[in-house]
Design a protein around this motif. Sequence first.
Motif, PDB file in Angstrom:
ATOM      1  N   GLY A 151       4.851   4.230   2.212  1.00  0.00           N
ATOM      2  CA  GLY A 151       4.422   2.925   1.742  1.00  0.00           C
ATOM      3  C   GLY A 151       4.782   1.765   2.646  1.00  0.00           C
ATOM      4  O   GLY A 151       5.671   1.870   3.502  1.00  0.00           O
ATOM      5  N   TYR A 152       4.073   0.653   2.434  1.00  0.00           N
ATOM      6  CA  TYR A 152       4.328  -0.604   3.149  1.00  0.00           C
ATOM      7  C   TYR A 152       4.188  -1.746   2.157  1.00  0.00           C
ATOM      8  O   TYR A 152       3.293  -1.749   1.302  1.00  0.00           O
ATOM      9  CB  TYR A 152       3.331  -0.795   4.294  1.00  0.00           C
ATOM     10  CG  TYR A 152       3.413  -2.178   4.910  1.00  0.00           C
ATOM     11  CD1 TYR A 152       4.411  -2.487   5.827  1.00  0.00           C
ATOM     12  CD2 TYR A 152       2.511  -3.172   4.537  1.00  0.00           C
ATOM     13  CE1 TYR A 152       4.511  -3.760   6.372  1.00  0.00           C
ATOM     14  CE2 TYR A 152       2.596  -4.447   5.081  1.00  0.00           C
ATOM     15  CZ  TYR A 152       3.602  -4.733   5.996  1.00  0.00           C
ATOM     16  OH  TYR A 152       3.703  -5.997   6.525  1.00  0.00           O
ATOM     17  N   SER A 153       5.080  -2.727   2.266  1.00  0.00           N
ATOM     18  CA  SER A 153       4.974  -3.901   1.407  1.00  0.00           C
ATOM     19  C   SER A 153       5.418  -5.149   2.163  1.00  0.00           C
ATOM     20  O   SER A 153       6.249  -5.083   3.078  1.00  0.00           O
ATOM     21  CB  SER A 153       5.843  -3.741   0.149  1.00  0.00           C
ATOM     22  OG  SER A 153       7.217  -3.684   0.479  1.00  0.00           O
ATOM     23  N   SER A 154       4.848  -6.281   1.783  1.00  0.00           N
ATOM     24  CA  SER A 154       5.213  -7.587   2.335  1.00  0.00           C
ATOM     25  C   SER A 154       5.384  -8.540   1.165  1.00  0.00           C
ATOM     26  O   SER A 154       4.443  -8.764   0.393  1.00  0.00           O
ATOM     27  CB  SER A 154       4.134  -8.097   3.290  1.00  0.00           C
ATOM     28  OG  SER A 154       4.473  -9.378   3.797  1.00  0.00           O
TER      29      SER A 154
ATOM     30  N   ALA B 156       0.860  -1.186   0.000  1.00  0.00           N
ATOM     31  CA  ALA B 156       0.000   0.000   0.000  1.00  0.00           C
ATOM     32  C   ALA B 156       0.893   1.232   0.000  1.00  0.00           C
ATOM     33  O   ALA B 156       1.934   1.259   0.660  1.00  0.00           O
ATOM     34  CB  ALA B 156      -0.921   0.005   1.213  1.00  0.00           C
ATOM     35  N   THR B 157       0.503   2.247  -0.744  1.00  0.00           N
ATOM     36  CA  THR B 157       1.241   3.508  -0.767  1.00  0.00           C
ATOM     37  C   THR B 157       0.270   4.677  -0.698  1.00  0.00           C
ATOM     38  O   THR B 157      -0.842   4.608  -1.237  1.00  0.00           O
ATOM     39  CB  THR B 157       2.099   3.660  -2.035  1.00  0.00           C
ATOM     40  OG1 THR B 157       1.250   3.564  -3.193  1.00  0.00           O
ATOM     41  CG2 THR B 157       3.176   2.602  -2.108  1.00  0.00           C
TER      42      THR B 157
ATOM     43  N   ASN C  81       8.587  -4.259   4.453  1.00  0.00           N
ATOM     44  CA  ASN C  81       9.239  -2.962   4.327  1.00  0.00           C
ATOM     45  C   ASN C  81       8.250  -1.833   4.570  1.00  0.00           C
ATOM     46  O   ASN C  81       7.134  -1.835   4.031  1.00  0.00           O
ATOM     47  CB  ASN C  81       9.850  -2.795   2.936  1.00  0.00           C
ATOM     48  CG  ASN C  81      10.989  -3.746   2.677  1.00  0.00           C
ATOM     49  OD1 ASN C  81      11.938  -3.811   3.458  1.00  0.00           O
ATOM     50  ND2 ASN C  81      10.894  -4.508   1.590  1.00  0.00           N
ATOM     51  N   PHE C  82       8.665  -0.898   5.395  1.00  0.00           N
ATOM     52  CA  PHE C  82       7.897   0.315   5.636  1.00  0.00           C
ATOM     53  C   PHE C  82       8.792   1.470   5.217  1.00  0.00           C
ATOM     54  O   PHE C  82       9.888   1.632   5.770  1.00  0.00           O
ATOM     55  CB  PHE C  82       7.513   0.439   7.113  1.00  0.00           C
ATOM     56  CG  PHE C  82       6.701   1.672   7.424  1.00  0.00           C
ATOM     57  CD1 PHE C  82       5.330   1.683   7.239  1.00  0.00           C
ATOM     58  CD2 PHE C  82       7.317   2.817   7.902  1.00  0.00           C
ATOM     59  CE1 PHE C  82       4.582   2.814   7.526  1.00  0.00           C
ATOM     60  CE2 PHE C  82       6.583   3.951   8.195  1.00  0.00           C
ATOM     61  CZ  PHE C  82       5.206   3.946   8.004  1.00  0.00           C
ATOM     62  N   GLY C  83       8.365   2.241   4.211  1.00  0.00           N
ATOM     63  CA  GLY C  83       9.255   3.250   3.650  1.00  0.00           C
ATOM     64  C   GLY C  83       8.653   4.632   3.557  1.00  0.00           C
ATOM     65  O   GLY C  83       7.453   4.805   3.306  1.00  0.00           O
TER      66      GLY C  83
END
Length: 216
Positions: A154-157, A130-131, A173-175
Motif C-alpha cells: 500500500g501507499y498513502s499520503s 491505494a492498496t 507512507n509506502f508499506g
Amino acid sequence: MKKFILALIASAAIMTAHAQAGSWLLYGNVSVKADSNASTIWSFSPGVGYQFNDNWTVGINLSWSQTSLGLTAAGNPDVLNTYWGGPFVRYSRPISRVFYWFTQLNLNYMGQYETPGSSPSDNKGTGFGATITPALGINVGKGCALNFSIGSLGYSSMSITPQSGESSVTTNNFGLSFGQVFTIGFSKNFGGHMQKGNMEPGSDLRGVKDTSDDDK
C-alpha cells in the motif's frame, strides 16, 4: 444405494460452485495487526461490487480502523481512528471447485483523527491511498465464501493538522505488510448465471434410472 451416492456427489458440486458473471458481490473483512510499537490495530472493511464477467468485479469499498496508542498522561486510552472509502477492482481465478484466489486494488479517500481520552480530537488529517491485496477464497456453498489474506502492498499520503495549531504536515507512507496482518472475511454473490460445468441441484440425476436394487 448408487442413486444415494450420486446425490451426494451432486450436492458437493453445488456446494462448491463459485461466483458467476452478472452477479452482485457483498463482502465484509476483519483485520488484526500488531505493529513494531506493540500497538494493536484492528479494522472492519465492507464492500459491494458487480462481477461483470467470470474474472472481474468493480465496486465500492469502505473501512474503519482503530489503533491503540497506549494511555494519556491522565491514564485514559489514546486511540487513532482512520477511515477510508472509494472504488475497487478485483480479479479472481478458480484454483479448483472449492478454492480460488483473487487480487483486489482499492483507491481510497482517507481521513484520521486521534482521541486522547476525554480531550478534544487531535492530529486530524485527510489524504488518499491505494492498496493491493492478494487473498485466498474458500467456497462454502450457494455463492458464499470465506476469504483469507496475510497482508497487502500500500501507499498513502496524508496532510495532518495537530490540535495545538501547528502547521499541517504531509506524510507519505509506502508499506508492505505481508506476514504482519491477518484478515478473515465473508462474501456472498447474488444472481448471475451458472458457469459451464456447474449444475443446478439434482440436474445430474434427471433421467437417471433408479438402480437401488442393483446392490441387493
